[in-house]
Design a protein around this motif. Sequence first.
Motif, mmCIF file in Angstrom:
data_model
loop_
_atom_site.group_PDB
_atom_site.id
_atom_site.type_symbol
_atom_site.label_atom_id
_atom_site.label_comp_id
_atom_site.label_asym_id
_atom_site.label_seq_id
_atom_site.Cartn_x
_atom_site.Cartn_y
_atom_site.Cartn_z
ATOM 1 N N ALA A 1 0.834 -1.205 0.000
ATOM 2 C CA ALA A 1 0.000 0.000 0.000
ATOM 3 C C ALA A 1 0.868 1.254 0.000
ATOM 4 O O ALA A 1 1.909 1.311 0.649
ATOM 5 C CB ALA A 1 -0.909 0.008 1.220
ATOM 6 N N ALA A 2 0.401 2.262 -0.741
ATOM 7 C CA ALA A 2 1.072 3.565 -0.786
ATOM 8 C C ALA A 2 0.058 4.674 -0.484
ATOM 9 O O ALA A 2 0.104 5.750 -1.076
ATOM 10 C CB ALA A 2 1.720 3.781 -2.141
ATOM 11 N N THR A 3 -0.859 4.404 0.417
ATOM 12 C CA THR A 3 -1.921 5.354 0.761
ATOM 13 C C THR A 3 -1.333 6.704 1.170
ATOM 14 O O THR A 3 -0.413 6.765 1.976
ATOM 15 C CB THR A 3 -2.751 4.802 1.928
ATOM 16 N N HIS A 4 -1.883 7.782 0.621
ATOM 17 C CA HIS A 4 -1.415 9.108 0.995
ATOM 18 C C HIS A 4 -1.767 9.388 2.452
ATOM 19 O O HIS A 4 -2.810 8.961 2.954
ATOM 20 C CB HIS A 4 -2.043 10.171 0.089
ATOM 21 N N SER A 5 -0.889 10.124 3.126
ATOM 22 C CA SER A 5 -1.085 10.387 4.552
ATOM 23 C C SER A 5 -2.390 11.115 4.858
ATOM 24 O O SER A 5 -2.922 11.015 5.970
ATOM 25 C CB SER A 5 0.088 11.212 5.089
ATOM 26 N N SER A 6 -2.950 11.839 3.873
ATOM 27 C CA SER A 6 -4.200 12.570 4.095
ATOM 28 C C SER A 6 -5.432 11.682 4.000
ATOM 29 O O SER A 6 -6.536 12.128 4.340
ATOM 30 C CB SER A 6 -4.326 13.716 3.083
ATOM 31 N N ASN A 7 -5.281 10.458 3.548
ATOM 32 C CA ASN A 7 -6.413 9.538 3.380
ATOM 33 C C ASN A 7 -6.438 8.507 4.499
ATOM 34 O O ASN A 7 -5.471 7.770 4.695
ATOM 35 C CB ASN A 7 -6.321 8.827 2.030
ATOM 36 N N GLY B 1 7.824 6.032 -5.292
ATOM 37 C CA GLY B 1 8.735 7.085 -5.709
ATOM 38 C C GLY B 1 9.534 7.686 -4.569
ATOM 39 O O GLY B 1 10.083 8.775 -4.698
ATOM 40 N N GLY B 2 9.588 6.977 -3.436
ATOM 41 C CA GLY B 2 10.291 7.486 -2.276
ATOM 42 C C GLY B 2 9.539 8.567 -1.524
ATOM 43 O O GLY B 2 10.108 9.246 -0.660
ATOM 44 N N ALA B 3 8.248 8.738 -1.821
ATOM 45 C CA ALA B 3 7.457 9.803 -1.202
ATOM 46 C C ALA B 3 7.276 9.542 0.296
ATOM 47 O O ALA B 3 6.755 8.491 0.691
ATOM 48 C CB ALA B 3 6.100 9.908 -1.877
ATOM 49 N N ALA B 4 7.673 10.497 1.106
ATOM 50 C CA ALA B 4 7.546 10.342 2.552
ATOM 51 C C ALA B 4 6.094 10.357 3.008
ATOM 52 O O ALA B 4 5.767 9.855 4.087
ATOM 53 C CB ALA B 4 8.333 11.435 3.265
#
Length: 334
Positions: A216-222, A251-254
């Motif tokens: 999972a790569a769920t965005h922190s806002s979700n 993509g290495g997104a924190a």
Amino acid sequence: MSPHGTRTTRGAAALSAPLLALALATPAQAATTVTVAADGSGDYTTVQAAIAAVSSGSTIKIKPGTYRGQVSIPAGKPGLVLQGTSGNSADVVITGSTPASTAGTEGSATVLNKAKDTSVTGLTMANTYAAHDSQALALYAGGDRQVYRNVRMLGYQDTFLSWGGTGGSQVRQYVYKSYIEGAVDFIYGNGALVVDSTTIQSLDRGSSNNGYITAAATHSSNPYGILITRSTLKGPSAAKTVALGRCWHAGGAADAIGQVLVRDSTLGGHVRQAGAWQDMGGFSWKTCRFTEHNNSGSGVTTGTSDRPQMSASTAANHTAQKYLAGSDGWNPVQ
């Protein structure tokens, strides 16, 4: 001046007779039902030809057969229904064997579905790429409010991607009474995805590390990412060799703080007792939001610190309906 130039409104009386006849003879294309049959007994012999021909909201019935090559549903054709006619998902097979290493992620997908409000039932989507050295998607689900019922998704690495693009944008998909198979990160992405009453089959890599079910790569806002509920996790792998998932910072997104909950499901003995959640790309699994709730089976344990359990009070707000509701109250849950 509009982007298309100055527009002048004129009544029908101002049209010449030939132009008026043409206008009356070509109304907007209406939704329709067409049939695809590989043997030529339908309206089209390929699924892609049918998609190209119909308008939004149409139904495409697909007769038993094997249909080779990518099927792409563009964002501009929402509301399509793809329906296998026999009711047995093994009878209607859409198949490809393209890896992402040569075609990119989208190009590898046997079914690339970018449209919203799509319903797919009673068929198989397979990527048979056999080298196992690359992503090779069976389904790329990139549209909102998509439903998949009684389908099979067959692959090895990255079988099923739910992807809403970068940032906080999120798509929603519901998978019900289906079958998903793979070995490495084979249910993954940043969408709000519910896998309900489905068999999840882990393939055997013949290793002490037999892969990972989710990434999972769920965005922190979700608050909601991937929910596996009322499902059966199984596989022929050796005991305690398959991880429930790993933490994918795309993509290495924190801010890709993956969220996965496995609840009310049966876990086979192939699931790791310790180490069920794994690190990825230098990021600890603890940077993501991984939990379980009320599972059963030989793959269950509550005695280790790396198998976090969600409390009953928190789980009350992590139902399939909550994952999919969004701002419009969408509820396809059965």
